[in-house]
Scaffold this motif. Structure first.
Motif, PDB file in Angstrom:
ATOM      1  N   ILE A  52       0.833  -1.216   0.000  1.00  0.00           N
ATOM      2  CA  ILE A  52       0.000   0.000   0.000  1.00  0.00           C
ATOM      3  C   ILE A  52       0.869   1.268   0.000  1.00  0.00           C
ATOM      4  CG2 ILE A  52      -0.423   0.206   2.504  1.00  0.00           C
ATOM      5  CD1 ILE A  52      -3.384   0.920   1.713  1.00  0.00           C
ATOM      6  N   LEU A  61       3.611   1.456  -1.706  1.00  0.00           N
ATOM      7  CA  LEU A  61       3.981   1.576  -3.119  1.00  0.00           C
ATOM      8  C   LEU A  61       2.813   2.152  -3.922  1.00  0.00           C
ATOM      9  CD1 LEU A  61       5.879   1.169  -5.485  1.00  0.00           C
ATOM     10  CD2 LEU A  61       5.226  -1.240  -5.561  1.00  0.00           C
ATOM     11  N   PRO A  63      -5.356   5.227 -13.921  1.00  0.00           N
ATOM     12  CA  PRO A  63      -6.015   4.256 -14.813  1.00  0.00           C
ATOM     13  C   PRO A  63      -7.243   3.605 -14.199  1.00  0.00           C
ATOM     14  CG  PRO A  63      -3.917   3.400 -13.976  1.00  0.00           C
ATOM     15  CD  PRO A  63      -4.000   4.829 -13.537  1.00  0.00           C
ATOM     16  N   ALA A 103       4.456  -4.318 -10.807  1.00  0.00           N
ATOM     17  CA  ALA A 103       4.305  -4.075  -9.365  1.00  0.00           C
ATOM     18  C   ALA A 103       3.129  -4.862  -8.799  1.00  0.00           C
ATOM     19  CB  ALA A 103       4.101  -2.584  -9.104  1.00  0.00           C
ATOM     20  N   GLY A 112       0.834  -7.205  -3.189  1.00  0.00           N
ATOM     21  CA  GLY A 112      -0.442  -6.727  -2.668  1.00  0.00           C
ATOM     22  C   GLY A 112      -1.642  -7.440  -3.239  1.00  0.00           C
ATOM     23  N   CYS A 143      -6.194  -6.798  -4.281  1.00  0.00           N
ATOM     24  CA  CYS A 143      -7.359  -5.934  -4.439  1.00  0.00           C
ATOM     25  C   CYS A 143      -8.312  -6.177  -3.271  1.00  0.00           C
ATOM     26  CB  CYS A 143      -8.092  -6.264  -5.742  1.00  0.00           C
ATOM     27  SG  CYS A 143      -7.135  -5.818  -7.195  1.00  0.00           S
ATOM     28  N   HIS A 144      -9.009  -5.118  -2.869  1.00  0.00           N
ATOM     29  CA  HIS A 144      -9.908  -5.176  -1.720  1.00  0.00           C
ATOM     30  C   HIS A 144     -11.316  -4.742  -2.144  1.00  0.00           C
ATOM     31  CE1 HIS A 144      -5.811  -4.388  -0.321  1.00  0.00           C
ATOM     32  NE2 HIS A 144      -6.124  -5.021   0.805  1.00  0.00           N
ATOM     33  N   ARG A 179     -12.287  -1.250  -1.282  1.00  0.00           N
ATOM     34  CA  ARG A 179     -11.509  -0.130  -1.839  1.00  0.00           C
ATOM     35  C   ARG A 179     -11.797   0.007  -3.332  1.00  0.00           C
ATOM     36  NH1 ARG A 179      -5.892  -1.722   1.255  1.00  0.00           N
ATOM     37  NH2 ARG A 179      -6.930  -2.170   3.235  1.00  0.00           N
ATOM     38  N   SER A 180     -11.273  -0.915  -4.123  1.00  0.00           N
ATOM     39  CA  SER A 180     -11.488  -0.814  -5.574  1.00  0.00           C
ATOM     40  C   SER A 180     -12.733  -1.574  -6.010  1.00  0.00           C
ATOM     41  CB  SER A 180     -10.284  -1.392  -6.308  1.00  0.00           C
ATOM     42  OG  SER A 180     -10.111  -2.749  -5.934  1.00  0.00           O
ATOM     43  N   TRP A 226      -2.622 -11.031  -6.898  1.00  0.00           N
ATOM     44  CA  TRP A 226      -2.228 -11.427  -8.255  1.00  0.00           C
ATOM     45  C   TRP A 226      -1.300 -12.655  -8.224  1.00  0.00           C
ATOM     46  CZ3 TRP A 226      -2.755  -6.336  -6.768  1.00  0.00           C
ATOM     47  CH2 TRP A 226      -3.532  -5.492  -7.571  1.00  0.00           C
ATOM     48  N   ALA A 232      -7.603  -4.675 -17.009  1.00  0.00           N
ATOM     49  CA  ALA A 232      -6.434  -3.913 -17.498  1.00  0.00           C
ATOM     50  C   ALA A 232      -5.183  -4.800 -17.535  1.00  0.00           C
ATOM     51  CB  ALA A 232      -6.194  -2.706 -16.599  1.00  0.00           C
ATOM     52  N   PHE A 264      12.141  -1.973 -14.351  1.00  0.00           N
ATOM     53  CA  PHE A 264      11.214  -1.435 -13.340  1.00  0.00           C
ATOM     54  C   PHE A 264      11.873  -0.293 -12.572  1.00  0.00           C
ATOM     55  CE2 PHE A 264       9.356  -0.891  -9.206  1.00  0.00           C
ATOM     56  CZ  PHE A 264       7.997  -0.819  -9.501  1.00  0.00           C
ATOM     57  N   PHE A 292      10.262   3.266 -12.555  1.00  0.00           N
ATOM     58  CA  PHE A 292       9.709   3.762 -11.285  1.00  0.00           C
ATOM     59  C   PHE A 292      10.423   5.051 -10.859  1.00  0.00           C
ATOM     60  CE2 PHE A 292       9.133   3.603  -6.564  1.00  0.00           C
ATOM     61  CZ  PHE A 292       7.767   3.854  -6.593  1.00  0.00           C
TER      62      PHE A 292
HETATM   63  C1  HEM Z   1      -1.527  -0.363 -15.233  1.00  0.00           C
HETATM   64  C2  HEM Z   1      -2.517   0.294 -14.661  1.00  0.00           C
HETATM   65  C3  HEM Z   1      -2.941  -0.014 -13.254  1.00  0.00           C
HETATM   66  C4  HEM Z   1      -4.181  -0.306 -12.833  1.00  0.00           C
HETATM   67  C5  HEM Z   1      -5.434  -0.341 -13.683  1.00  0.00           C
HETATM   68  C6  HEM Z   1      -4.109  -0.572 -11.415  1.00  0.00           C
HETATM   69  C7  HEM Z   1      -5.177  -0.909 -10.633  1.00  0.00           C
HETATM   70  C8  HEM Z   1      -5.088  -1.336  -9.327  1.00  0.00           C
HETATM   71  C9  HEM Z   1      -6.194  -1.740  -8.508  1.00  0.00           C
HETATM   72  C10 HEM Z   1      -7.653  -1.769  -8.938  1.00  0.00           C
HETATM   73  C11 HEM Z   1      -5.701  -2.113  -7.312  1.00  0.00           C
HETATM   74  C12 HEM Z   1      -6.472  -2.642  -6.110  1.00  0.00           C
HETATM   75  C13 HEM Z   1      -6.641  -1.576  -5.019  1.00  0.00           C
HETATM   76  C14 HEM Z   1      -7.334  -2.137  -3.817  1.00  0.00           C
HETATM   77  O1  HEM Z   1      -8.448  -2.648  -3.954  1.00  0.00           O
HETATM   78  O2  HEM Z   1      -6.750  -2.082  -2.713  1.00  0.00           O
HETATM   79  C15 HEM Z   1      -4.289  -1.943  -7.362  1.00  0.00           C
HETATM   80  C16 HEM Z   1      -3.427  -2.239  -6.349  1.00  0.00           C
HETATM   81  C17 HEM Z   1      -2.083  -2.070  -6.399  1.00  0.00           C
HETATM   82  N1  HEM Z   1      -1.393  -1.439  -7.393  1.00  0.00           N
HETATM   83 FE1  HEM Z   1      -2.093  -0.972  -9.215  1.00  0.00          FE
HETATM   84  N2  HEM Z   1      -2.820  -0.427 -11.018  1.00  0.00           N
HETATM   85  C18 HEM Z   1      -2.065  -0.059 -12.098  1.00  0.00           C
HETATM   86  C19 HEM Z   1      -0.722   0.234 -12.104  1.00  0.00           C
HETATM   87  C20 HEM Z   1       0.081   0.162 -10.999  1.00  0.00           C
HETATM   88  C21 HEM Z   1       1.416   0.644 -10.951  1.00  0.00           C
HETATM   89  C22 HEM Z   1       2.117   1.396 -12.084  1.00  0.00           C
HETATM   90  C23 HEM Z   1       1.897   0.363  -9.710  1.00  0.00           C
HETATM   91  C24 HEM Z   1       3.240   0.656  -9.124  1.00  0.00           C
HETATM   92  C25 HEM Z   1       4.329   0.929  -9.799  1.00  0.00           C
HETATM   93  C26 HEM Z   1       0.844  -0.320  -8.987  1.00  0.00           C
HETATM   94  C27 HEM Z   1       0.961  -0.821  -7.727  1.00  0.00           C
HETATM   95  C28 HEM Z   1      -0.077  -1.416  -7.035  1.00  0.00           C
HETATM   96  C29 HEM Z   1       0.083  -2.104  -5.779  1.00  0.00           C
HETATM   97  C30 HEM Z   1       1.400  -2.357  -5.047  1.00  0.00           C
HETATM   98  C31 HEM Z   1      -1.181  -2.514  -5.363  1.00  0.00           C
HETATM   99  C32 HEM Z   1      -1.548  -3.298  -4.117  1.00  0.00           C
HETATM  100  C33 HEM Z   1      -2.017  -2.375  -3.007  1.00  0.00           C
HETATM  101  C34 HEM Z   1      -2.408  -3.102  -1.748  1.00  0.00           C
HETATM  102  O3  HEM Z   1      -2.173  -4.296  -1.613  1.00  0.00           O
HETATM  103  O4  HEM Z   1      -2.968  -2.437  -0.862  1.00  0.00           O
HETATM  104  N3  HEM Z   1      -0.251  -0.387  -9.803  1.00  0.00           N
HETATM  105  N4  HEM Z   1      -3.941  -1.455  -8.601  1.00  0.00           N
END
Ligand code: HEM
Length: 368
Positions: A123, A125, A223, A252, A256, A258-259, A262-263, A269, A313, A341, A345
């Motif tokens: 989170i 990141l 996005p 990345a 982590g 998805c929750h 939240r989203s 993954w 996506a 990366f 980044f």
């Molecule tokens: C490519 C387009 C991207 C989309 C559509 C996207 C979408 C999402 C979504 C929907 C979540 C879930 C949030 C939640 O429910 O907690 C998420 C989590 C996350 N994203 Fe992305 N993301 C993208 C790119 C990135 C990039 C560029 C990074 C970092 C360089 C990143 C890092 C993360 C991380 C680390 C989490 C996990 C957060 C957690 O566990 O609380 N994402 N992302």
């Protein structure tokens, strides 16, 4: 720090020139030197003056004051052309923060509780990325400078749901290190997360400044996970990234989860959501992905266990002809992924930050 030493040297030099400017108007030896010098260069003029003692004294004083004025003006001009140096010198600066110390403090809080899968890393990141990913290169607005997500409306943007917890968690670090800006702190927390979870070293440069609420970016710059490759290109090209960088950054999602609160999406993954690996690409290519049957938004789960997930996506990265070859390369070659990366980044974290090119670049030691 070298820049701090330089500012101090400059302060000493400035003090010295101010002192000599004042000395010029009053000290006899300096006056004598300038008179005898004038006598040698302009003997006839000197002779005229020797006949009129009072005028000679007045003339001498005037010359000395003009000299003093010129030196003072010179010093003033130097400050004028170097306004930052001038400001730093005139207002005593704090010592530059010890960023390695702050890095270590962030690393210490990553696993101090049972947050999610056992780490605040993912989170943190996501916070760093969402703060920076608002950048628009055309208008040069948004980006990691500003930390405007502290304010509404940006804090309430749908894409930022859940990030309040990360911002609050980092408050303890800010309290212990008030000299670091929020924007530097969040950006640094992203670097800590990547490195401490086993990822590559990411070069980092401090110097971000916090902005007011008025600088909040409009909604819709991050996005939308429900969309595909053309949307990803719209969003990331706007920031100045290319296809290869888009795919590298998406890796990345090895971290982590998805929750639903939240989203709206659900699940991790990869089976190792606190380890930075090239696992995202391996899962994407190696598993059969089927649409999840549920009432939530459209997402995919692995057919075998149903425990891992992919966003629409994410799936577009293997459906798109130009994206897919990068996914394949990164799935095979973790070293290449780490290298790409780290570069992408770092670039993300620099978006929207004014730079001269002379800044010191930091490479942090990992905690263990
Ligand atoms: C490519 C387009 C991207 C989309 C559509 C996207 C979408 C999402 C979504 C929907 C979540 C879930 C949030 C939640 O429910 O907690 C998420 C989590 C996350 N994203 Fe992305 N993301 C993208 C790119 C990135 C990039 C560029 C990074 C970092 C360089 C990143 C890092 C993360 C991380 C680390 C989490 C996990 C957060 C957690 O566990 O609380 N994402 N992302």
């Amino acid at each position: 720090m070298s820049s701090f030493r330089f500012v101090r040297c400059f302060a000493t030099r400035a003090r010295a020139s101010r002192t000599s400017a004042f000395a010029l108007g009053s000290m006899t030896p300096l006056s004598t030197v300038s008179v005898s010098f004038r006598n040698r260069i302009f003997p006839s003029v000197s002779r005229n003056y020797t006949a009129q003692t009072t005028e000679k004294k007045g003339g001498k004083t005037a010359i000395l004051w003009i000299g003093a004025g010129l030196i003072a003006a010179g010093a003033g001009y130097y400050y004028f052309v170097n306004p930052e140096l001038g400001a730093k010198t005139l207002v005593p600066t704090n010592k530059e923060p010890d960023y390695q110390k702050i890095y270590d403090q962030i690393a210490d809080v990553l696993e101090d509780n049972d947050w999610d899968d056992g780490s605040w890393g993912p989170i943190f990141l996501r916070l760093a990325w969402h703060a920076a990913g608002t950048y628009d290169k055309k208008t040069n607005t948004g980006g990691s400078n500003g930390a405007t997500m502290r304010f509404s409306p940006e804090s309430d943007h749908g894409a930022n749901a859940g990030l309040k917890a990360a911002r609050e968690k980092l408050e303890i670090i800010k309290k212990n290190n008030p000299e670091i800006t929020y924007s530097d702190l969040w950006s640094l927390a992203g670097v800590v997360a990547v490195q401490e979870m086993g990822g590559p070293k990411v070069p980092w440069i401090p110097g971000r400044k916090d902005s007011e609420a008025a600088a909040c970016t409009p909604d819709g710059r991050l996005p939308d996970a429900a969309q595909g490759s053309s949307h990803l290109r719209d969003i990331f090209y706007r920031m100045g990234f290319d296809d290869r960088e888009i795919v590298a950054l998406a890796g990345a999602h090895a971290l982590g989860r998805c929750h639903p609160d939240r989203s709206g999406f659900d699940g991790p993954w990869t089976p190792s959501p606190t380890m930075f690996t090239n696992g995202f690409y391996q899962e994407l290519l190696g598993k059969k992905w089927v649409e999840k049957k549920w009432k939530g938004p459209k997402q995919f789960v692995d057919k075998e266990t149903g425990e891992l997930m992919m966003l629409p996506a994410d799936m577009s990265l293997i459906q798109d002809k130009a994206f897919r070859p990068h996914v394949e390369k990164y799935a095979k070659d973790e070293e290449l992924f780490f290298k790409d990366f780290a570069a992408a980044f770092h670039k993300l974290e620099e978006l929207g930050v004014p730079r001269t090119g002379d800044e010191k670049v930091y490479y942090f030691k990992t905690k263990e």
